[in-house]
Design an enzyme around this catalytic site. Structure first.
Site, PDB file in Angstrom:
ATOM      1  N   GLU A 277      -0.169  -0.222  -5.413  1.00 60.77           N
ATOM      2  CA  GLU A 277      -0.994   0.935  -5.604  1.00 60.77           C
ATOM      3  C   GLU A 277      -0.282   2.028  -5.699  1.00 60.77           C
ATOM      4  OE1 GLU A 277      -3.998   0.826  -2.761  1.00 60.77           O
ATOM      5  OE2 GLU A 277      -3.770  -1.197  -1.923  1.00 60.77           O
ATOM      6  N   TRP A 278       0.933   1.852  -6.418  1.00 60.10           N
ATOM      7  CA  TRP A 278       1.635   3.164  -7.016  1.00 60.10           C
ATOM      8  C   TRP A 278       0.793   4.175  -7.654  1.00 60.10           C
ATOM      9  CZ3 TRP A 278       6.973   1.515  -9.799  1.00 60.10           C
ATOM     10  CH2 TRP A 278       7.423   2.616 -10.454  1.00 60.10           C
ATOM     11  N   PRO A 279       0.355   3.819  -8.772  1.00 57.51           N
ATOM     12  CA  PRO A 279      -0.197   4.813  -9.602  1.00 57.51           C
ATOM     13  C   PRO A 279      -1.462   5.429  -9.033  1.00 57.51           C
ATOM     14  CG  PRO A 279      -0.847   2.562 -10.693  1.00 57.51           C
ATOM     15  CD  PRO A 279       0.272   2.432  -9.329  1.00 57.51           C
ATOM     16  N   LEU A 280      -2.200   4.853  -7.805  1.00 55.75           N
ATOM     17  CA  LEU A 280      -3.450   5.338  -7.354  1.00 55.75           C
ATOM     18  C   LEU A 280      -2.774   6.389  -6.365  1.00 55.75           C
ATOM     19  CD1 LEU A 280      -6.146   5.467  -5.494  1.00 55.75           C
ATOM     20  CD2 LEU A 280      -5.126   3.531  -4.248  1.00 55.75           C
ATOM     21  N   TYR A 281      -1.898   6.392  -5.821  1.00 57.57           N
ATOM     22  CA  TYR A 281      -1.309   7.519  -5.170  1.00 57.57           C
ATOM     23  C   TYR A 281      -0.444   8.643  -5.839  1.00 57.57           C
ATOM     24  CZ  TYR A 281      -2.466   4.880  -1.166  1.00 57.57           C
ATOM     25  OH  TYR A 281      -3.245   4.179  -0.138  1.00 57.57           O
TER      26      TYR A 281
ATOM     27  N   ASP B 263       0.930  -1.301   0.103  1.00 54.54           N
ATOM     28  CA  ASP B 263       0.003   0.180  -0.082  1.00 54.54           C
ATOM     29  C   ASP B 263       0.965   1.230  -0.268  1.00 54.54           C
ATOM     30  OD1 ASP B 263      -2.520   1.392  -0.014  1.00 54.54           O
ATOM     31  OD2 ASP B 263      -3.338   0.405   1.626  1.00 54.54           O
TER      32      ASP B 263
ATOM     33  N   ASP C 119     -10.586   2.380  -3.265  1.00 52.96           N
ATOM     34  CA  ASP C 119     -10.884   1.103  -2.867  1.00 52.96           C
ATOM     35  C   ASP C 119     -12.400   0.929  -3.125  1.00 52.96           C
ATOM     36  OD1 ASP C 119      -8.494   1.158  -1.482  1.00 52.96           O
ATOM     37  OD2 ASP C 119      -9.491   0.871   0.395  1.00 52.96           O
TER      38      ASP C 119
END
Ligand SMILES: *[C@@H]1O[C@H](CO)[C@@H](O)[C@H](O)[C@H]1NC(C)=O
Ligand SMILES: *[C@@H]1O[C@H](CO)[C@@H](O)[C@H](O)[C@H]1NC(C)=O
Ligand SMILES: *[C@@H]1O[C@H](CO)[C@@H](O)[C@H](O)[C@H]1NC(C)=O
Length: 426
Positions: free
Chosen positions: A208-212, A175, A236
């Site tokens: 979850e790199w691109p999400l952040y 995460d 999510d």
């Protein structure tokens, strides 16, 4: 996952001739331009079970012994994966999400499981899961804390990778909470990927790199694919139609960016399947299953396998739909058109076959009819000169042979989807 406190952004702190051309275009699109993480894993989208959406951070084993995050929960799910046909259907990974850890590292700086909830420790749990022919997934965070506030891996990437490998872990969901800069974020995701590689153990790496990154800049997916086996792009999932819809809307709006980057070894991850829970109607569950197959998404169920309706189980174990999801060509599908409150999605499959999903977007009224000329499907090659069409969802039905000049009429319930498979007549 993202929590209010964990979000990178929060509080400013973290952050014919035409046919020939379309065939040519298809093959040009098919050129793999982005190298995948070279660990030999996730050649098709990962299938398994992940605790988060259904069980969240429930650590109260006194009040709720059957639904707290504990070794018992994962052992029971592993038992059911085998006894109830999930493993045979292809679901393989039993995955732990946040809230498995003790609140501090041990005196040597190693992560440790909460001793009350995991009295046997993760190694014994991994042995148990392996004895069932399944694999174990675990969770950690690139920053200083996990989203729920447990110890983060920043400064400990090699130590934690080694711990997970020693325990016999097979997948890591990493995460991105409590990370104070984009440099730390990118560097951390890369370093953990390299650290996992150095352990020599085969460990699927779920990022979850691109999400952040999205709140700050467009992610470089070529780079992400070189380090991760799958990656979350969007927030999510919740147990609601609103949530499933928002993920589908995001995925189609950004398809020019995300579709071509997916392929064997690296996948876009639209998050867990919530089929079998409380929030989706039957038609909406069909939509999630159909579209996750079209999107070549990891199929990570988050539900309670001890209490699941026979209908949801049949849907989640549908071998034809799973075969589309797991198609070896590994090309992600996309939205072809949206009009009159219908969406048509399609996905190229191996052996010149195609999957097509038609959604009725209306949330009012009854079933509506949709008619499409089959020549528009599958880049105008799927039904040229003819094709066999099988409806897979909501129920399996042979629709027969279609000449390329013919039209296909389907009837679709509000918020529902009809999933079709198109093949060349043999
Ligand atoms: C580590 O990376 C090398 C080179 O990319 C690759 O050949 C090897 O299979 C990887 N090992 C593991 C365990 O992922
Ligand atoms: C972790 O905390 C330390 C000390 O506050 C800070 O220097 C470092 O940048 C933080 N790391 C991340 C990834 O946020
Ligand atoms: C994205 O990353 C790749 C691989 O590291 C690199 O070759 C490329 O230049 C990067 N693209 C952009 C737009 O920064």
């Amino acid at each position: 996952m993202i929590t209010m406190t964990g979000k990178l952004m929060s509080r400013g702190q973290r952050l014919g001739c035409v046919l020939a051309l379309s065939v040519l275009a298809l093959f040009l699109r098919g050129v793999p331009w982005a190298r995948a993480l070279d660990n030999g894993l996730a050649m098709t989208p990962t299938m398994g079970w992940l605790h988060w959406e259904r069980f969240m951070c429930n650590i109260d084993c006194k009040e709720e012994p059957d639904s707290c995050v504990s070794e018992q929960l994962f052992m029971q799910m592993a038992d059911l994966m085998v006894s109830d046909g999930w493993k045979d259907a292809g679901y393989q990974y039993i995955c732990i999400d946040d809230c498995w850890m003790a609140s501090t590292r041990d005196s040597n700086g190693n992560l440790q499981a909460d001793p009350m909830r995991f009295p046997g420790g993760i190694r014994r749990l991994a042995n148990y899961v392996h004895s069932k022919g399944l694999k174990l997934g675990i969770y950690a965070d690139v920053g200083n804390k996990t989203c729920a506030g447990y110890p983060g891996s920043f400064g400990y990437y090699d130590i934690d990778a080694k711990t997970f490998a020693d325990w016999g872990v097979d997948l890591l969901k990493f995460d991105g909470c409590y990370c104070d800069s984009l440099e730390h974020l990118a560097d951390g995701y890369k370093q953990m990927s390299l650290a996992l590689n150095r352990t020599s153990r085969s460990i699927v790496y779920s990022c979850e790199w691109p999400l952040y990154m999205w709140p700050f800049r467009k992610p470089n997916y070529t780079e992400i694919r070189q380090y991760c086996n799958h990656w979350r792009n969007f927030g999510d999932i919740f147990d609601s139609w609103q949530s499933v819809k928002s993920i589908l809307d995001w995925s189609s709006s950004n398809q020019d960016t995300i579709v071509d980057v997916a392929g064997p070894g690296g996948w876009n991850d639209p998050d867990m399947l919530v089929i079998g829970n409380y929030g989706l109607s039957w038609d909406q569950q069909v939509t999630q299953m159909a579209l996750w197959a079209i999107m070549a998404a990891p199929l990570l169920m988050s539900n309670d396998l001890r209490h699941i309706s026979p209908q949801a189980k049949v849907l989640l174990q549908n071998k034809y739909v799973i075969a589309i999801n797991q198609d070896p060509l590994g090309k992600q599908g996309y939205r072809l058109r949206k009009e009159d409150n219908f969406e048509v999605w399609e996905r190229p499959l191996s052996s010149l076959a195609w999957a097509v999903a038609i959604r009725n977007l209306l949330e009012i009224g009854g079933p509506r009819s949709h008619t499409i000329s089959v020549v528009f499907l599958g880049r105008s090659v799927a039904c040229n000169p003819a094709c066999l069409i099988t409806q897979l969802l909501p129920v399996k039905k042979e629709l027969g042979l279609f000449e390329w000049t013919s039209t296909l009429k389907t009837r679709i319930n509000p918020t529902g989807t009809v999933l079709l498979q198109i093949k060349k007549p043999s």
